[in-house]
Scaffold this motif. Structure first.
Motif, PDB file in Angstrom:
ATOM      1  N   THR A  15       7.817   8.006 137.365  1.00  0.00           N
ATOM      2  CA  THR A  15       7.900   8.772 136.128  1.00  0.00           C
ATOM      3  C   THR A  15       6.593   8.677 135.363  1.00  0.00           C
ATOM      4  O   THR A  15       5.805   7.747 135.566  1.00  0.00           O
ATOM      5  N   GLY A  16       6.376   9.618 134.467  1.00  0.00           N
ATOM      6  CA  GLY A  16       5.156   9.621 133.668  1.00  0.00           C
ATOM      7  C   GLY A  16       5.404   9.271 132.224  1.00  0.00           C
ATOM      8  O   GLY A  16       4.614   9.613 131.358  1.00  0.00           O
ATOM      9  N   TRP A  17       6.506   8.591 131.967  1.00  0.00           N
ATOM     10  CA  TRP A  17       6.826   8.219 130.596  1.00  0.00           C
ATOM     11  C   TRP A  17       7.194   6.730 130.573  1.00  0.00           C
ATOM     12  O   TRP A  17       7.183   6.052 131.600  1.00  0.00           O
ATOM     13  N   GLY A  18       7.510   6.203 129.382  1.00  0.00           N
ATOM     14  CA  GLY A  18       7.940   4.810 129.257  1.00  0.00           C
ATOM     15  C   GLY A  18       6.885   3.813 129.691  1.00  0.00           C
ATOM     16  O   GLY A  18       7.185   2.831 130.376  1.00  0.00           O
ATOM     17  N   VAL A  19       5.650   4.026 129.259  1.00  0.00           N
ATOM     18  CA  VAL A  19       4.533   3.209 129.718  1.00  0.00           C
ATOM     19  C   VAL A  19       4.721   1.736 129.378  1.00  0.00           C
ATOM     20  O   VAL A  19       4.464   0.857 130.203  1.00  0.00           O
ATOM     21  N   ASP A  20       5.175   1.427 128.173  1.00  0.00           N
ATOM     22  CA  ASP A  20       5.323   0.025 127.778  1.00  0.00           C
ATOM     23  C   ASP A  20       6.344  -0.693 128.656  1.00  0.00           C
ATOM     24  O   ASP A  20       6.139  -1.855 129.042  1.00  0.00           O
ATOM     25  N   ALA A  21       7.439  -0.020 128.977  1.00  0.00           N
ATOM     26  CA  ALA A  21       8.451  -0.623 129.852  1.00  0.00           C
ATOM     27  C   ALA A  21       7.889  -0.854 131.247  1.00  0.00           C
ATOM     28  O   ALA A  21       8.163  -1.884 131.885  1.00  0.00           O
ATOM     29  N   LEU A  22       7.084   0.083 131.727  1.00  0.00           N
ATOM     30  CA  LEU A  22       6.479  -0.072 133.049  1.00  0.00           C
ATOM     31  C   LEU A  22       5.504  -1.252 133.063  1.00  0.00           C
ATOM     32  O   LEU A  22       5.503  -2.050 134.007  1.00  0.00           O
ATOM     33  N   VAL A  23       4.674  -1.355 132.033  1.00  0.00           N
ATOM     34  CA  VAL A  23       3.706  -2.456 131.964  1.00  0.00           C
ATOM     35  C   VAL A  23       4.428  -3.800 132.003  1.00  0.00           C
ATOM     36  O   VAL A  23       4.026  -4.724 132.720  1.00  0.00           O
ATOM     37  N   ALA A  24       5.506  -3.921 131.249  1.00  0.00           N
ATOM     38  CA  ALA A  24       6.251  -5.179 131.223  1.00  0.00           C
ATOM     39  C   ALA A  24       6.879  -5.482 132.584  1.00  0.00           C
ATOM     40  O   ALA A  24       6.867  -6.632 133.053  1.00  0.00           O
ATOM     41  N   PHE A  25       7.412  -4.460 133.241  1.00  0.00           N
ATOM     42  CA  PHE A  25       8.089  -4.660 134.525  1.00  0.00           C
ATOM     43  C   PHE A  25       7.097  -4.984 135.638  1.00  0.00           C
ATOM     44  O   PHE A  25       7.379  -5.802 136.517  1.00  0.00           O
ATOM     45  N   ALA A  26       5.925  -4.356 135.612  1.00  0.00           N
ATOM     46  CA  ALA A  26       4.945  -4.524 136.694  1.00  0.00           C
ATOM     47  C   ALA A  26       4.019  -5.718 136.475  1.00  0.00           C
ATOM     48  O   ALA A  26       3.156  -5.967 137.308  1.00  0.00           O
ATOM     49  N   ASP A  27       4.194  -6.441 135.401  1.00  0.00           N
ATOM     50  CA  ASP A  27       3.262  -7.498 135.035  1.00  0.00           C
ATOM     51  C   ASP A  27       2.981  -8.462 136.193  1.00  0.00           C
ATOM     52  O   ASP A  27       3.899  -9.074 136.742  1.00  0.00           O
ATOM     53  N   GLY A  28       1.699  -8.552 136.568  1.00  0.00           N
ATOM     54  CA  GLY A  28       1.273  -9.490 137.590  1.00  0.00           C
ATOM     55  C   GLY A  28       1.559  -9.079 139.016  1.00  0.00           C
ATOM     56  O   GLY A  28       1.373  -9.888 139.939  1.00  0.00           O
ATOM     57  N   ALA A  29       1.991  -7.832 139.248  1.00  0.00           N
ATOM     58  CA  ALA A  29       2.333  -7.399 140.614  1.00  0.00           C
ATOM     59  C   ALA A  29       1.107  -7.358 141.515  1.00  0.00           C
ATOM     60  O   ALA A  29      -0.028  -7.182 141.049  1.00  0.00           O
ATOM     61  N   SER A  30       1.345  -7.518 142.801  1.00  0.00           N
ATOM     62  CA  SER A  30       0.262  -7.408 143.783  1.00  0.00           C
ATOM     63  C   SER A  30      -0.201  -5.967 143.918  1.00  0.00           C
ATOM     64  O   SER A  30      -1.397  -5.712 144.119  1.00  0.00           O
ATOM     65  N   LEU A  31       0.741  -5.032 143.815  1.00  0.00           N
ATOM     66  CA  LEU A  31       0.422  -3.617 143.968  1.00  0.00           C
ATOM     67  C   LEU A  31       1.326  -2.793 143.054  1.00  0.00           C
ATOM     68  O   LEU A  31       2.534  -3.015 143.002  1.00  0.00           O
TER      69      LEU A  31
END
Length: 321
Positions: A216-232
């Motif tokens: 998706t192209g929305w909900g950037v803050d939620a994505l940043v929190a969920f992806a925090d520290g991911a390898s990819l």
């Protein structure tokens, strides 16, 4: 005729025939690879393959969005865009190997390949329902597809000796509260709010390695929190030209529809800072659309504000590790 020339002619003809025969055999082998039954592909501990890297717009060089995540012989697909069966074949993955499809949303570009995957797998002998996990609305969508094809499935199942269950879905709906252990892989989802439809991002973790796929192209803050520290992180990077961009490039475009679409996507200028905030090690850019940019331009633009690796995969290409 000079005897030497005669023997040269014979030798040349034999060489030409040999070359032609070799070419025919090579072409036959190459074409055979496109139709032979594939064995299940065996993956490493955690691997990512870009089955389709395009989006909703027609693109002769990129299929609809679909990301495969594999571990051993287990395989999950995130979204099912158009051309999915051909994309799996090109990646040497049997169409019956994926047992689970994870949807990021019910936007059409994510679902147009579902009936292809379902029914092509059915024709190739899938015996169990295809598991489908997505946001609210997935159940209604899946049952509608089953009803649409029920007559054809019934007509084919008995004559061809195919299990009718292979043309059905096992559906689960979630809105970000999903977590499941599958072998050594921890699969989880997060809600990505703020769009016209419910949205999800998906995480695959094995030990210290974690892959996050978003659609998706929305909900950037939620994505940043969920992806925090991911390898990819696998994410879109959309180039939607401004009026100034179009004028400088000499492109005549009706920009009004593009302006309306802009809030639904993450710009190529913004994805670098998002990945930087999420502290991911690598970023794979997918859901690419015309007008095309060269790979080095994507990497240059995104790399200005992101310190990690920037990947621009082609269809059916191994992406990571």
């Amino acid at each position: 005729m000079n005897i030497r020339l005669f023997f040269f002619a014979i030798a040349g003809g034999a060489l030409l025939l040999s070359w032609c025969a070799s070419f025919v055999l090579w072409r036959a082998a190459e074409r055979g690879d496109e139709i032979i039954q594939l064995e299940p592909r065996v993956f490493g501990p955690l691997e990512v393959v870009a089955i389709g890297t395009g989006t909703a717009y027609e693109n002769p060089t990129r299929r609809g969005p679909c990301i495969a995540v594999g571990a051993g012989q287990s395989l999950w697909l995130v979204d099912a865009g158009r051309g999915i069966a051909e994309g799996l074949r090109a990646a040497a993955i049997p169409v019956v190997q994926p047992t689970t499809v994870l949807l990021t949303s019910l936007l059409p570009e994510n679902t147009t390949g579902l009936d292809d995957l379902l029914l092509t797998g059915f024709r190739q002998g899938r015996s169990q329902p295809l598991r489908l996990i997505g946001p609210p609305g997935t159940q209604v969508f899946a049952r509608a597809l089953e009803r649409a094809h029920a007559g054809a499935v019934a007509a084919l199942a008995d004559p061809l000796g195919l299990p009718a269950a292979g043309a059905t879905f096992d559906v689960l709906e979630t809105l970000g509260d999903f977590r499941e252990e599958q072998g050594q892989i921890t699969l989880s989802a997060a809600e990505i709010p703020g769009g016209p439809l419910p949205g999800l991002a998906w995480s695959f973790q094995r030990n210290a390695h974690r892959v996050v796929v978003a659609g998706t192209g929305w909900g950037v803050d939620a994505l940043v929190a969920f992806a925090d520290g991911a390898s990819l992180l696998v994410h879109e990077a959309v180039f939607i030209p401004t009026a100034e961009d179009a004028e400088n490039a000499g492109i005549e475009l009706d920009l009004a529809p593009l302006d309306r679409e802009r809030p639904l996507h993450v710009s190529i200028n913004d994805i670098g800072p998002i990945a930087q905030r999420a502290r991911v090690s690598a970023l794979a850019l997918v859901r690419l659309r015309p007008p095309p940019l060269y790979d080095f331009r994507f990497k240059t633009i995104v790399g200005r504000r992101f310190d990690g690796d920037v990947l621009v995969p082609e269809d059916s290409e191994d992406v990571w590790p």
